[in-house]
Motif scaffolding. Sequence first.
Motif, PDB file in Angstrom:
ATOM      1  N   GLY A  42       0.821  -1.211   0.000  1.00 39.25           N
ATOM      2  CA  GLY A  42       0.000   0.000   0.000  1.00 39.25           C
ATOM      3  C   GLY A  42       0.849   1.251   0.000  1.00 39.25           C
ATOM      4  N   ALA A  43       1.891   1.268   0.830  1.00 41.12           N
ATOM      5  CA  ALA A  43       2.800   2.415   0.857  1.00 41.12           C
ATOM      6  C   ALA A  43       3.481   2.597  -0.496  1.00 41.12           C
ATOM      7  CB  ALA A  43       3.839   2.222   1.955  1.00 41.12           C
ATOM      8  N   HIS A  44       3.788   1.490  -1.136  1.00 39.56           N
ATOM      9  CA  HIS A  44       4.439   1.528  -2.451  1.00 39.56           C
ATOM     10  C   HIS A  44       3.560   2.244  -3.474  1.00 39.56           C
ATOM     11  CE1 HIS A  44       6.501  -0.765  -5.925  1.00 39.56           C
ATOM     12  NE2 HIS A  44       7.307   0.181  -5.495  1.00 39.56           N
ATOM     13  N   GLN A  45       2.265   1.969  -3.450  1.00 37.12           N
ATOM     14  CA  GLN A  45       1.359   2.611  -4.395  1.00 37.12           C
ATOM     15  C   GLN A  45       1.171   4.090  -4.069  1.00 37.12           C
ATOM     16  OE1 GLN A  45      -2.203   0.309  -4.868  1.00 37.12           O
ATOM     17  NE2 GLN A  45      -1.075  -1.561  -5.276  1.00 37.12           N
ATOM     18  N   ILE A  46       1.162   4.424  -2.793  1.00 35.21           N
ATOM     19  CA  ILE A  46       1.051   5.838  -2.420  1.00 35.21           C
ATOM     20  C   ILE A  46       2.294   6.599  -2.862  1.00 35.21           C
ATOM     21  CG2 ILE A  46       0.941   7.401  -0.450  1.00 35.21           C
ATOM     22  CD1 ILE A  46      -0.815   5.246   0.936  1.00 35.21           C
ATOM     23  N   VAL A  47       3.458   5.957  -2.758  1.00 37.35           N
ATOM     24  CA  VAL A  47       4.695   6.578  -3.255  1.00 37.35           C
ATOM     25  C   VAL A  47       4.593   6.825  -4.752  1.00 37.35           C
ATOM     26  CG1 VAL A  47       7.145   6.156  -3.705  1.00 37.35           C
ATOM     27  CG2 VAL A  47       6.210   5.727  -1.427  1.00 37.35           C
ATOM     28  N   GLU A  48       4.009   5.869  -5.469  1.00 36.84           N
ATOM     29  CA  GLU A  48       3.903   6.071  -6.922  1.00 36.84           C
ATOM     30  C   GLU A  48       2.957   7.210  -7.279  1.00 36.84           C
ATOM     31  OE1 GLU A  48       4.238   3.200 -10.527  1.00 36.84           O
ATOM     32  OE2 GLU A  48       2.148   3.209  -9.886  1.00 36.84           O
ATOM     33  N   ALA A  49       1.954   7.457  -6.443  1.00 35.28           N
ATOM     34  CA  ALA A  49       1.101   8.621  -6.677  1.00 35.28           C
ATOM     35  C   ALA A  49       1.944   9.900  -6.677  1.00 35.28           C
ATOM     36  CB  ALA A  49       0.004   8.702  -5.618  1.00 35.28           C
ATOM     37  N   MET A  50       2.955   9.940  -5.841  1.00 36.01           N
ATOM     38  CA  MET A  50       3.872  11.087  -5.814  1.00 36.01           C
ATOM     39  C   MET A  50       4.700  11.164  -7.100  1.00 36.01           C
ATOM     40  SD  MET A  50       5.256  10.755  -1.894  1.00 36.01           S
ATOM     41  CE  MET A  50       4.128  10.521  -0.523  1.00 36.01           C
ATOM     42  N   VAL A  51       5.042   9.982  -7.653  1.00 38.16           N
ATOM     43  CA  VAL A  51       5.778   9.964  -8.921  1.00 38.16           C
ATOM     44  C   VAL A  51       4.906  10.539 -10.027  1.00 38.16           C
ATOM     45  CG1 VAL A  51       6.954   8.508 -10.625  1.00 38.16           C
ATOM     46  CG2 VAL A  51       7.125   7.964  -8.185  1.00 38.16           C
ATOM     47  N   TRP A  52       3.618  10.174 -10.043  1.00 40.06           N
ATOM     48  CA  TRP A  52       2.688  10.751 -11.008  1.00 40.06           C
ATOM     49  C   TRP A  52       2.645  12.272 -10.868  1.00 40.06           C
ATOM     50  CZ3 TRP A  52       0.332   8.652 -15.103  1.00 40.06           C
ATOM     51  CH2 TRP A  52       0.120   7.277 -15.147  1.00 40.06           C
ATOM     52  N   ASP A  53       2.479  12.748  -9.640  1.00 42.73           N
ATOM     53  CA  ASP A  53       2.368  14.191  -9.405  1.00 42.73           C
ATOM     54  C   ASP A  53       3.630  14.939  -9.810  1.00 42.73           C
ATOM     55  OD1 ASP A  53      -0.230  14.075  -8.495  1.00 42.73           O
ATOM     56  OD2 ASP A  53       0.320  13.923  -6.383  1.00 42.73           O
ATOM     57  N   ALA A  54       4.782  14.260  -9.694  1.00 40.60           N
ATOM     58  CA  ALA A  54       6.045  14.895 -10.065  1.00 40.60           C
ATOM     59  C   ALA A  54       6.305  14.831 -11.566  1.00 40.60           C
ATOM     60  CB  ALA A  54       7.203  14.229  -9.314  1.00 40.60           C
ATOM     61  N   GLY A  55       5.431  14.140 -12.301  1.00 43.53           N
ATOM     62  CA  GLY A  55       5.630  14.009 -13.734  1.00 43.53           C
ATOM     63  C   GLY A  55       6.748  13.058 -14.096  1.00 43.53           C
ATOM     64  N   GLY A  56       7.042  12.103 -13.226  1.00 42.94           N
ATOM     65  CA  GLY A  56       8.139  11.174 -13.468  1.00 42.94           C
ATOM     66  C   GLY A  56       9.447  11.755 -12.977  1.00 42.94           C
ATOM     67  N   GLY A  57      10.495  11.603 -13.777  1.00 42.79           N
ATOM     68  CA  GLY A  57      11.795  12.162 -13.414  1.00 42.79           C
ATOM     69  C   GLY A  57      12.590  11.236 -12.521  1.00 42.79           C
ATOM     70  N   ASP A  58      13.588  11.815 -11.871  1.00 48.00           N
ATOM     71  CA  ASP A  58      14.514  11.026 -11.048  1.00 48.00           C
ATOM     72  C   ASP A  58      14.549  11.523  -9.606  1.00 48.00           C
ATOM     73  OD1 ASP A  58      15.697  13.446 -11.507  1.00 48.00           O
ATOM     74  OD2 ASP A  58      17.622  12.656 -12.180  1.00 48.00           O
ATOM     75  N   GLY A  59      13.426  12.021  -9.131  1.00 44.95           N
ATOM     76  CA  GLY A  59      13.359  12.584  -7.787  1.00 44.95           C
ATOM     77  C   GLY A  59      13.284  11.532  -6.698  1.00 44.95           C
ATOM     78  N   PRO A  60      13.142  11.984  -5.458  1.00 43.12           N
ATOM     79  CA  PRO A  60      13.115  11.055  -4.309  1.00 43.12           C
ATOM     80  C   PRO A  60      12.006  10.014  -4.381  1.00 43.12           C
ATOM     81  CG  PRO A  60      13.409  13.323  -3.582  1.00 43.12           C
ATOM     82  CD  PRO A  60      13.099  13.397  -5.035  1.00 43.12           C
ATOM     83  N   ALA A  61      10.823  10.398  -4.900  1.00 48.80           N
ATOM     84  CA  ALA A  61       9.723   9.438  -4.984  1.00 48.80           C
ATOM     85  C   ALA A  61      10.056   8.300  -5.936  1.00 48.80           C
ATOM     86  CB  ALA A  61       8.444  10.143  -5.423  1.00 48.80           C
ATOM     87  N   THR A  62      10.708   8.622  -7.040  1.00 51.80           N
ATOM     88  CA  THR A  62      11.101   7.597  -8.008  1.00 51.80           C
ATOM     89  C   THR A  62      12.101   6.631  -7.381  1.00 51.80           C
ATOM     90  OG1 THR A  62      10.740   9.072  -9.895  1.00 51.80           O
ATOM     91  CG2 THR A  62      12.191   7.187 -10.245  1.00 51.80           C
ATOM     92  N   VAL A  63      13.078   7.173  -6.680  1.00 54.87           N
ATOM     93  CA  VAL A  63      14.086   6.331  -6.034  1.00 54.87           C
ATOM     94  C   VAL A  63      13.432   5.460  -4.956  1.00 54.87           C
ATOM     95  CG1 VAL A  63      16.189   6.321  -4.653  1.00 54.87           C
ATOM     96  CG2 VAL A  63      15.944   7.959  -6.525  1.00 54.87           C
TER      97      VAL A  63
END
Length: 205
Positions: A42-63
Amino acid sequence: MCWSATADLVAGAGVTAVGVACVARVRRVRDLPLAALPLLLGAHQIVEAMVWDAGGGDGPATVAWAVIALPVLAVWVPAGVWCAAPQRTRRGLGCVLAVGVATAAGLAYGLAVGPVTAEIRWHTIGYATDLSHPTLLVVGYLLATVGSLLLSGDRRLLVLGIFVAAGAPACWALWRLEFVSTWCAFAAVCSVLLLGWVRDRPAPR
């Protein structure tokens, strides 16, 4: 992974709720790591919501997403199965756990020295990282995660292992086609199966 930030948040919240129910029903301490797996998913999917909001990239949520998906799960699943397994199957599962630890070390090294990027691709997110010996790492990952469930000696975990072995390739194919990501639904079903496993576990004597 889901097909949008909203879907990831909703699915993540639902899977986390199942995880809370799993942990609340645990009657044996050694079942706790595996019962808590839906909390991680569940936490993993919530983290990916942050990746969506960031537009992808190589930020902390992606890592963070890559760390959970790769080295953490490669150890968490076989370790959880080993803890919950009966004594007669622990020796074989110990070998599988060792494979998971070695695989996680290789994955962690690759994430530490190479870039991890995410790219929005229609209704999916594509992740990329530079890993050495990827085929060997994939084989080790599957042996550690799916293999531990199949060798657990527990009927319900065997069913979960068969479901993962059959369902993961279908989810992967849909993701590779960039049609839609169904990993969140897959994680939800796995979490419900784990809840059934927790409920059926006998109380300690």
